[in-house]
Design an enzyme around this catalytic site. Structure first.
Site, mmCIF file in Angstrom:
data_model
loop_
_atom_site.group_PDB
_atom_site.id
_atom_site.type_symbol
_atom_site.label_atom_id
_atom_site.label_comp_id
_atom_site.label_asym_id
_atom_site.label_seq_id
_atom_site.Cartn_x
_atom_site.Cartn_y
_atom_site.Cartn_z
ATOM 1 C CD GLU A 108 46.858 84.827 21.177
ATOM 2 O OE1 GLU A 108 47.757 84.351 21.890
ATOM 3 O OE2 GLU A 108 45.659 84.894 21.530
ATOM 4 C CG ASN A 165 43.332 87.173 19.948
ATOM 5 O OD1 ASN A 165 44.033 87.105 18.934
ATOM 6 N ND2 ASN A 165 43.779 86.836 21.150
ATOM 7 C CE LYS A 205 42.417 83.133 22.589
ATOM 8 N NZ LYS A 205 43.631 83.763 23.193
ATOM 9 C CD GLU A 263 43.662 86.453 25.312
ATOM 10 O OE1 GLU A 263 44.475 85.632 25.776
ATOM 11 O OE2 GLU A 263 43.106 86.293 24.220
ATOM 12 C CB CYS A 306 46.250 81.492 22.310
ATOM 13 S SG CYS A 306 47.511 81.472 23.562
ATOM 14 C CG ASN A 319 51.131 86.081 22.167
ATOM 15 O OD1 ASN A 319 51.360 87.279 22.226
ATOM 16 N ND2 ASN A 319 51.163 85.436 21.027
#
Ligand code: ING
Length: 308
Positions: A43, A106, A123, A142, A168, A193
């Site tokens: 990621e 993302n 994401k 995020e 993730c 991550n």
């Protein structure tokens, strides 16, 4: 097919995209020499994990995003992959132009062996928080920097099978694997991550690596699919992140795993036909999954009081 989990060690803020791409090309070439057809990168592979910082200058945030893919700095990676005839999964921060203005995702893309982009995933499960929480040792913003991916979980016919993507935090939610499983997925690719320390729940830290494999092994077995989870690992800007990149069979067994926190390949032969043994027996959804009898809770957003 032969697949490589291409784990990256830390990417510091001062590392340029070109420096990171150079590291990725080395991993790509090693994977190709091991006979790999697909290389799975982490990621947000091209930059440091910037959501660990509070930034209120949008230009400073946007500097971590790619407005074109491939762009000038990533083109060498795409060119070398196509030259070697190796496909990729690549995670990066996407700045997308939409009718209602710029969107920030993302993102992960699936690149076939001829260099064509055959899939894009944005994401869905954005963890962390949206506002500055200065008491935290580091942020996890995020929810501030990314928009939720609007397209959900899709599968792509590629590499001779059915491939799905996630990113993730998605790997912690059973829905991720089941939504792909319902589409017949045979290979789920997930870059991550993951900081060792999760400030809201420090009591989980010692179990971080256990939870990492637990969720991917369960997702693999319960949907009869291969799962490849790939870390950006090591200590980035003072924040340690877990490694343990792994290739997991439909049985739930880990068949290859990274053992360092640096740039490292884990390679395995992934026979997609192994999925059949699970999809046609214990997890034959058509025969055994009683969706009509699950009751109204199946679409519930949050937990509901007992007995409701
Ligand atoms: N990172 C983490 C993840 O879901 C996290 C967030 C860390 C959740 C530790 C729980 C524990 O792996 C990303 N980028 O989603």
């Amino acid at each position: 097919m032969t697949v490589a989990a291409a784990q990256l060690g830390p990417v510091q803020r001062h590392h340029t995209r070109s420096e990171v791409v150079e590291r990725m090309v080395v991993l790509l070439q090693r994977a190709a020499s091991s006979g790999c057809e697909l290389v799975v990168f982490p990621e947000l592979a091209l930059t440091t994990f910037f959501p660990r910082w509070y930034m209120d200058d949008q230009a400073e945030v946007d500097a971590f995003f790619e407005s074109e893919m491939p762009g000038p700095e990533t083109q060498p990676l795409f060119r070398e992959a196509a030259r070697l005839g190796v496909g990729m999964y690549l995670g990066y921060a996407e700045l997308a132009a939409t009718d209602s203005g710029p969107a920030h995702y993302n993102t992960a893309i699936l690149v076939e062996r001829d260099g064509s982009i055959v899939g894009k995933y944005r994401k869905v499960h954005l963890p962390g928080h949206a506002d500055h929480e200065p008491r935290r040792p580091f942020q996890h913003l995020e929810k501030r920097y990314f928009d939720v991916g609007p397209e959900g979980f899709r599968t792509y016919k590629a590499f001779g099978g059915v491939v799905g993507m996630a990113l993730c935090n998605d790997r912690r939610w059973p829905e991720t694997y089941r939504l792909l499983g319902l589409q017949g997925v045979e290979l789920v690719l997930i870059g991550y991550n993951t900081p060792v320390h999760n400030p809201p729940a420090p009591e989980h830290d010692l179990l971080g690596t256990f939870h990492n494999h637990l969720v991917m092994q369960a997702g693999a077995y319960q949907n009869g699919t291969w799962v490849v989870g790939v870390a950006k690992a090591g200590t980035e800007e003072g924040v340690p992140m877990i490694g343990q990149s792994a290739i997991i069979a439909p049985s739930g067994e880990i068949v290859a795993q990274c053992s360092t926190l640096g740039d490292e390949l884990a390679v395995a032969r992934c026979d997609l036909d192994l999925c059949t043994s699970y999809k046609t027996t214990v997890f034959d959804f058509e025969r055994h999954r009683q969706i009509e009898h699950y009751g109204p809770i199946a679409t519930q957003r949050g937990a509901v009081p007992p007995g409701s």
